[in-house]
Design a protein around this motif. Structure first.
Motif, PDB file in Angstrom:
ATOM      1  N   THR A   8       0.850  -1.184   0.000  1.00  0.00           N
ATOM      2  CA  THR A   8       0.000   0.000   0.000  1.00  0.00           C
ATOM      3  C   THR A   8       0.886   1.234   0.000  1.00  0.00           C
ATOM      4  N   HIS A  21      -4.585   7.711  -2.535  1.00  0.00           N
ATOM      5  CA  HIS A  21      -4.435   6.261  -2.440  1.00  0.00           C
ATOM      6  C   HIS A  21      -3.841   5.746  -3.754  1.00  0.00           C
ATOM      7  N   ASN A  24      -3.189   0.085  -3.305  1.00  0.00           N
ATOM      8  CA  ASN A  24      -4.028  -0.442  -2.241  1.00  0.00           C
ATOM      9  C   ASN A  24      -3.936  -1.962  -2.146  1.00  0.00           C
TER      10      ASN A  24
END
Length: 321
Positions: A8, A21, A24
């Motif tokens: 991540t 993000h 992930n």
């Protein structure tokens, strides 16, 4: 040989709260002598994944192992020793080379840093060998990057990556910045080097046709996640995820009368990675989206042998069959 586990990566938003993000919970494996293709749209996290695999950046969480050695926990000399075994070929062959350094000096520097090639004369011989290996003459060692064509510069990049005799090469869009006329030459060179030297490749591209040409297995990424993973033929010829179907449908068909392209459509734009949608990240663009897709993020499940998909609809269809 190379394993990524629950990788991540999050980047803080400049001048505000929250994070982007970028990657992930990605888990992948690369076998000895294998080529793993990573395909997806721009911004899906492919290059971020490559940088984490070679430790150009540190993950927010997760780990990267090379033959059982955790690279994420290494620093200094220990990390440098492992970097001999995993190298990267960058997308832009010009910006990845020092414009003030001649080709020979660029290669000799790599040998000097890793204490390879013996004395000065031995390193000169090694430089000549590397240039010949990638299809360039030894006389190019005295040239600067601006005196070379794009294809020649990328061959120098390949020679630099091979100088430390690695086991794994990360190829980040290695031909996208080149003229169409030289792309095939570089691709064929990479295939020949892989077979001749016994290398393992992670080949990153947005071009499905290129990935099909060189890969043994394929991972399809969307918004920082792997949504489909498996051997290249079932993934690209019989995709289960609607996003993979859309990527395959976008490949131009040379002979429309003979070919049977996969028909698929997507709607809208890629969501903001700083504010990803709830549930399945693809559901705002998916023509097959259902209520469960808007509420729950589907796990990556093996629906067929060696073929995993992160899709609620595909999983339900597989169970019913």
């Amino acid at each position: 040989m190379l394993r990524a586990t629950n990788l991540t990566k999050q980047y803080p938003v400049r001048g505000g709260d929250g994070v982007v993000h970028a990657l992930n919970d990605v888990s992948l494996e690369l076998g000895d002598g294998e080529t793993l293709g990573i395909v997806g749209e721009s911004g899906c996290g492919k290059s971020t994944l490559a940088k984490l695999l070679v430790r150009l950046e540190d993950p927010t969480s997760g780990r990267v192992e090379l033959d059982g050695v955790d690279l994420t926990g290494l620093r200094g000399r220990a990390l440098r020793a492992q970097r001999r075994r995993i190298q990267m070929l960058f997308q832009d062959p010009y910006s990845s080379l020092n414009p003030r350094q001649r080709v020979g000096s660029t290669l000799r520097e790599v040998l000097a840093v890793h204490r390879l090639g013996g004395d000065a004369r031995g390193r000169e011989r090694r430089v000549a060998e590397l240039l010949e290996l990638v299809g360039l003459g030894a006389q190019l060692a005295d040239r600067y990057p601006h005196e070379l064509s794009g294809g020649q510069r990328q061959r120098v990049g390949i020679a630099r990556a091979l100088a430390v005799e690695p086991s794994v090469l990360l190829l980040d869009e290695p031909v996208s910045a080149l003229d169409v006329s030289v792309r095939a030459e570089i691709m064929n060179l990479l295939v020949n080097l892989r077979d001749e030297l016994g290398l393992s490749y992670v080949f990153i591209s947005h071009d499905v046709a290129m990935v099909r040409h060189i890969s043994d297995r394929v991972a399809v990424m969307y918004l920082g996640r792997v949504v489909e993973l498996g051997d290249w033929k079932p993934v690209l010829d019989s995709p289960e995820h609607p996003y993979t179907s859309a990527l395959c449908a976008a490949v131009p068909v040379p002979n429309p009368e003979l070919a049977q392209p996969i028909q698929a459509t997507v709607i809208g734009e890629v969501p903001d990675p700083a504010n990803p949608p709830a549930g399945c990240p693809f559901h705002p663009r998916c023509p097959r989206a259902e209520d469960v897709c808007r509420q729950t993020d589907p796990p990556l499940l093996e629906l067929r042998p060696r073929h995993a998909v992160a899709c609620h609809v595909a999983a339900r269809t597989a169970v019913s069959q």
